[in-house]
Enzyme design. Structure first.
Site: not given
Ligand code: NAD
Length: 515
Positions: A241, A275
């Site tokens: 997602e 998002c």
């Molecule tokens: P992010 O991708 O930076 O981090 C998300 C999670 O992934 C965090 O818990 C982070 O610690 C973890 N993470 C980071 N690197 C990783 C790796 N290499 N392996 C495994 N886990 C890892 O995102 P963010 O800044 O926390 O959130 C914002 C983003 O989330 C935006 O792009 C937003 O659109 C998206 N989002 C999407 C939805 C949806 O339903 N499609 C909902 C909410 C947010």
């Protein structure tokens, strides 16, 4: 197996309102993540042995527990994100809706289904849904409670254990979930949280979980898919997602008052850190100025800050606020105009005021890259066809909205948009409907959360077939003979032609021979 957390690095969670330390937690390492997965797996053996209706009873109790603890949960959400109380409480409300959906529907949805064996007579066959085992959920900071519960609720209903790795910016809220589950009679240790940054998330992906459900940015989603493919236990299925750049299409027949209010809500809810927030507004030129005037007037009345009577809280981090600033700077340098907002509040405030940008063009970052902040870019288009074409000119495809006085027209336009879902004359509310699945296409990911589809994502199909006749041998088993080929040819006629002609032709093959 235990590991000493005291030797692991610690990280601080800070309040976006005043920078104070909310909590200090360990960056959990490979060993402790593997322990968490093993622990959830042993608790899951007991959970899956319960019938779906007994599990549903626990989910109902959990929903009630959420109601009772709504203020504690919202308090933690606000401490970590700074969002207004109404928005924090909404996270709890929407989670309750989801639990109630699965409590009501999961037992029936997950039941065994008989399958007609067709021409293979003398058999009975059916499918069953079995849980994956342990789900690894990796979540972002935007909605620390809902986004974890979006995964936990269907995972539990389907009989799984869950290990959640919340964002390093907002883990404190998520840490409440295991205790809430235990209070609801869900086995201790079935739902666990591991804390840390991306390194802990990466450890979770390769710690032997049976499925990964990731919510976050597209860039991280790609890394997770690659790591899941290479997991030692075998390629691990993923649900992704990811980010969005949702378009709102405003057609010339729209009710401009409702449209302006809806778009302002859709762009600025949670300070635009959603998002599915409105990130691009394509407005048919005939109503562009009128709409611009209305959204500007509405946006400039919104109250910002951290108190109880604000509409818009701070950005979750300075880094997030910097992205918004960069998008505004880039837009202005390419000819956009600020109609309201456009300047961050002085440090240490992390508030970026609601900002309306006019004369936005497709080359600007604000029209192409996820801003994830309180920006409302207005883009003029000639007509419906141009609005559709330009709305679709993005790798993202999460959600969209169409604003028109003609509902049928709205549905027709919606069907031409490349997105996981579209609202007509509405925005964000679809997330309040627990039965509506949620997910994207293209760079917004794949798989569906929420709705009954999430139960399918959290379980796999087991097929079962049993012989009922008990013949010494089936006619197609070894040894082959001319009769075997004749039988297969007869079946080819029967199934290929179909109907009485097929039957006749098959009988002719069987009786007259040939082949
Ligand atoms: P992010 O991708 O930076 O981090 C998300 C999670 O992934 C965090 O818990 C982070 O610690 C973890 N993470 C980071 N690197 C990783 C790796 N290499 N392996 C495994 N886990 C890892 O995102 P963010 O800044 O926390 O959130 C914002 C983003 O989330 C935006 O792009 C937003 O659109 C998206 N989002 C999407 C939805 C949806 O339903 N499609 C909902 C909410 C947010």
């Amino acid at each position: 197996m235990t590991h000493d957390n005291s030797v692991q690095d610690l990280f601080e969670v800070r309040s976006p309102l005043d920078g104070s330390v909310v909590v200090e937690l360990p960056v959990q390492d490979a060993g402790s993540v593997r322990d968490a997965v093993a622990g959830a797996r042993s608790a899951q053996a007991g959970w899956v042995a319960l019938s779906p209706s007994v599990r549903a009873r626990n989910l109902r109790r959990l929903a009630d527990g959420l109601r009772q603890h709504a203020d504690d949960i919202a308090g933690r959400i606000r401490a970590e994100t700074g969002k207004p109380e109404a928005e924090a409480l909404t996270e709890v409300l929407v989670s309750i809706e989801l639990l109630r959906l699965y409590a009501a529907k999961a037992p029936r949805h997950l039941r065994a289904r008989r399958v007609n064996t067709g021409w293979l007579v003398g058999k009975s066959a059916w499918t069953e849904r079995e849980p994956y085992g342990v789900i690894g959920a990796i979540t972002p900071w935007t909605y620390p409670f809902i986004l974890a519960m979006d995964c936990v609720s269907p995972a539990l209903a389907a009989g799984n254990g869950v290990v959640i790795k919340p964002s390093e910016l907002t883990p404190w809220t998520t840490l409440l979930i295991p205790g809430l589950c235990e209070e609801a009679g869900i086995p201790e240790g079935l739902v666990r949280v591991v804390t840390g940054d991306g390194s802990t998330g990466a450890e979770l992906v390769s710690a032997g979980v049976d499925r990964v459900v990731f919510t976050g940015s597209t860039a991280t989603g790609r890394k997770i898919m690659t790591a899941a493919a290479a997991a030692a236990a075998g390629p691990t299925p993923v649900t992704l997602e990811l980010g969005g750049k949702d378009a709102a299409l405003v057609l010339e027949d729209a009710d401009l008052e409702r449209t302006a209010r809806g778009i302002v809500f859709g762009a600025f809810f949670n300070a635009g850190q959603t998002c599915i927030s409105v990130e691009r507004v394509y407005v048919v030129r005939a109503v562009y100025d009128d709409l611009a005037e209305r959204v500007t007037a509405l946006a400039s009345t919104l109250r910002t800050g951290g108190g109880d009577d604000v509409d818009i809280g701070p950005m979750v981090s300075v880094a997030q606020r910097d992205i918004v600033e960069e998008h505004v700077r880039d837009a202005l340098s390419r000819g956009a105009r600020v109609l309201t907002g456009g300047r961050p509040e002085p440090a240490p405030s992390q508030v970026y005021p609601p900002t309306v940008l006019a004369d936005v063009t497709d080359d600007m970052m604000v029209a192409r890259v996820e801003s994830f902040g309180p920006l409302l870019p207005l883009i003029a288009v000639a007509d419906e066809a141009e609005a559709i074409r330009r709305a679709n000119a993005t790798p993202y495809g999460l959600f969209a909205s169409v604003w028109t006085g003609d509902r049928k027209r709205g549905i027709r336009v919606a069907r031409q948009l490349r997105a996981g879902g579209v609202s007509i004359n509405d925005v964000l509310s679809h997330y309040g409907v627990a039965a509506l699945p949620m997910g994207g296409v293209g760079a917004s990911g794949f798989g569906r959360r929420r709705g009954l589809q999430a139960l399918d994502e959290m379980s796999r199909t087991r097929t079962l077939m049993s012989d009922r006749l008990g013949l010494r041998r089936e006619p197609w088993w070894f040894p082959y003979s001319l009769r075997t080929s004749r039988l297969v040819r007869a079946l080819l006629e029967l199934r290929g032609r179909g109907g009485p002609r097929g039957l006749l032709s098959a009988l002719r093959r069987l009786l007259a021979g040939g082949g």
